[in-house]
Design a protein around this motif. Structure first.
Motif, PDB file in Angstrom:
ATOM      1  N   SER A  77       3.029  -2.256  -4.734  1.00 11.89           N
ATOM      2  CA  SER A  77       4.112  -1.261  -4.790  1.00 11.89           C
ATOM      3  C   SER A  77       3.985  -0.340  -5.996  1.00 11.89           C
ATOM      4  O   SER A  77       4.841   0.524  -6.214  1.00 11.89           O
ATOM      5  CB  SER A  77       5.467  -1.969  -4.838  1.00 11.89           C
ATOM      6  N   ARG A  79       3.258   2.647  -8.223  1.00 11.91           N
ATOM      7  CA  ARG A  79       3.066   4.082  -8.029  1.00 11.91           C
ATOM      8  C   ARG A  79       2.482   4.676  -9.300  1.00 11.91           C
ATOM      9  O   ARG A  79       2.825   4.260 -10.411  1.00 11.91           O
ATOM     10  CB  ARG A  79       4.390   4.775  -7.713  1.00 11.91           C
ATOM     11  N   GLU A 123      -3.359   2.833 -13.113  1.00 12.91           N
ATOM     12  CA  GLU A 123      -2.916   2.776 -11.723  1.00 12.91           C
ATOM     13  C   GLU A 123      -4.072   3.047 -10.762  1.00 12.91           C
ATOM     14  O   GLU A 123      -4.218   2.371  -9.746  1.00 12.91           O
ATOM     15  CB  GLU A 123      -1.772   3.766 -11.480  1.00 12.91           C
ATOM     16  N   ARG A 127      -5.630   0.378  -8.073  1.00  7.29           N
ATOM     17  CA  ARG A 127      -5.762   0.664  -6.646  1.00  7.29           C
ATOM     18  C   ARG A 127      -7.173   0.371  -6.158  1.00  7.29           C
ATOM     19  O   ARG A 127      -7.362  -0.284  -5.129  1.00  7.29           O
ATOM     20  CB  ARG A 127      -5.415   2.129  -6.366  1.00  7.29           C
ATOM     21  N   ASP A 161       1.879   0.151   4.018  1.00  3.05           N
ATOM     22  CA  ASP A 161       2.523   1.373   3.513  1.00  3.05           C
ATOM     23  C   ASP A 161       2.506   1.420   1.987  1.00  3.05           C
ATOM     24  O   ASP A 161       3.367   2.026   1.361  1.00  3.05           O
ATOM     25  CB  ASP A 161       3.952   1.498   4.029  1.00  3.05           C
ATOM     26  N   SER A 162       1.497   0.765   1.395  1.00  2.00           N
ATOM     27  CA  SER A 162       1.414   0.717  -0.062  1.00  2.00           C
ATOM     28  C   SER A 162       1.199   2.113  -0.644  1.00  2.00           C
ATOM     29  O   SER A 162       0.283   2.835  -0.244  1.00  2.00           O
ATOM     30  CB  SER A 162       0.262  -0.189  -0.493  1.00  2.00           C
ATOM     31  N   PRO A 163       2.024   2.520  -1.602  1.00  2.00           N
ATOM     32  CA  PRO A 163       1.858   3.839  -2.221  1.00  2.00           C
ATOM     33  C   PRO A 163       0.606   3.938  -3.078  1.00  2.00           C
ATOM     34  O   PRO A 163       0.186   5.037  -3.430  1.00  2.00           O
ATOM     35  CB  PRO A 163       3.122   3.995  -3.073  1.00  2.00           C
ATOM     36  N   CYS A 164       0.011   2.810  -3.417  1.00  2.00           N
ATOM     37  CA  CYS A 164      -1.193   2.867  -4.247  1.00  2.00           C
ATOM     38  C   CYS A 164      -2.468   2.872  -3.410  1.00  2.00           C
ATOM     39  O   CYS A 164      -3.563   2.953  -3.957  1.00  2.00           O
ATOM     40  CB  CYS A 164      -1.218   1.730  -5.274  1.00  2.00           C
ATOM     41  N   SER A 166      -4.772   4.680  -0.232  1.00  2.00           N
ATOM     42  CA  SER A 166      -4.965   5.918   0.530  1.00  2.00           C
ATOM     43  C   SER A 166      -4.734   5.645   2.012  1.00  2.00           C
ATOM     44  O   SER A 166      -4.628   4.485   2.432  1.00  2.00           O
ATOM     45  CB  SER A 166      -6.377   6.448   0.316  1.00  2.00           C
ATOM     46  N   ARG A 170      -5.136   2.083   4.008  1.00  2.00           N
ATOM     47  CA  ARG A 170      -4.072   1.485   4.821  1.00  2.00           C
ATOM     48  C   ARG A 170      -4.562   1.228   6.245  1.00  2.00           C
ATOM     49  O   ARG A 170      -4.181   0.233   6.867  1.00  2.00           O
ATOM     50  CB  ARG A 170      -2.828   2.382   4.812  1.00  2.00           C
ATOM     51  N   GLU A 209       9.693  -3.545   8.885  1.00  2.00           N
ATOM     52  CA  GLU A 209       9.072  -2.338   8.347  1.00  2.00           C
ATOM     53  C   GLU A 209       8.118  -1.629   9.308  1.00  2.00           C
ATOM     54  O   GLU A 209       7.912  -0.424   9.203  1.00  2.00           O
ATOM     55  CB  GLU A 209       8.299  -2.699   7.070  1.00  2.00           C
TER      56      GLU A 209
END
Length: 250
Positions: A77, A79, A123, A127, A161-164, A166, A170, A209
């Motif tokens: 999670s 960011r 970050e 990732r 749906d991980s924001p870290c 691409s 995903r 989700e």
């Protein structure tokens, strides 16, 4: 933690890889002790990088244990620029403070080296390391025991749906999740109580989700997987999934 099948390598992993895995596991337990020192955010990224680089030495069991720990820690999670690594660095400090003196002495060199790494770009480095570790586990997919497959499926579910991650990463997680759940369904008679709890958690997360994956049609999970998850839900009671908060505390 234990896994339901053995690693493909009969030799013991190097001490450094073993200690990295134990450190990750200790952090996932998140001891409540007040931290004695605060690590730089770069430490968390460096630890994930060390896991990804040590995947062969860790083997399927060690690598999947680390993926599961990373998922529970909430690393997926993070960011960019959000400051989450500061919080996670504090959790690492707590874990070290709670460890036994002889373990702290063994870890001293490794921890000192990791703390020296520049926090800049943490970050992005995190990732890349998480994606590499996930790919490493998925390469071993057909050699994973049920516990290892369930741990990796849980990681992949959170990665959807991980924001870290691409979009392409995903997509890798979605494909891997589909294959892992198919494999787990075939091996259902071998599930331990922990395996079942993890698959129940995956089903609960998908319903909450990603309900589109539970529908028939292009992009959805196979019929056999959908039916197995539905049966698990019924066996747990229509209203809930016991243990989800324990698997992934919010």
């Amino acid at each position: 933690s234990s896994s339901s099948s053995s690693s493909p390598s009969s030799s013991s992993p190097p001490l450094a890889a073993v200690r990295v895995a134990e450190l990750v596991a200790a952090v996932a337990e998140a001891p409540g002790n007040a931290p004695r020192e605060c690590f730089q955010p770069g430490f968390v990224a460096a630890l994930a990088e060390r896991v990804a680089a040590s995947s062969q030495e860790l083997g399927p069991a060690g690598l999947c244990d680390c993926l599961y720990a990373f998922a529970r820690l909430g690393l997926l999670s993070v960011r960019a620029g959000g400051g989450e690594l500061e919080r996670l660095a504090t959790a690492l400090a707590r874990a070290r403070a709670a460890s036994a003196p002889e373990q702290r002495e063994q870890d001293g060199g490794l921890l000192a080296a990791l703390r020296q790494l520049d926090a800049a770009g943490s970050e992005a480095r995190l990732r890349a390391a998480l994606a590499a570790a996930m790919r490493g586990a998925l390469v071993w997919q057909r050699r994973l025991g049920t516990t290892q497959a369930a741990q990796t499926a849980f990681f992949c579910t959170l990665a959807l749906d991980s924001p870290c991650f691409s979009g392409s990463e995903r997509d890798e997680a979605r494909k891997g999740l589909s294959q892992l759940l198919e494999q787990l369904c075939w091996q259902r008679q071998k599930w331990s109580a922990e395996d079942r709890r993890l698959v129940v958690a995956v089903g609960a997360l998908l319903r909450a989700e990603f309900p589109e994956l539970l529908r028939s049609g292009p992009g959805g999970l196979s019929r056999s997987v959908r039916e197995a998850l539905a049966e698990l839900r019924r066996s747990c009671g229509a209203g809930g999934s016991p243990g989800l908060e324990e698997v992934f505390p919010r």
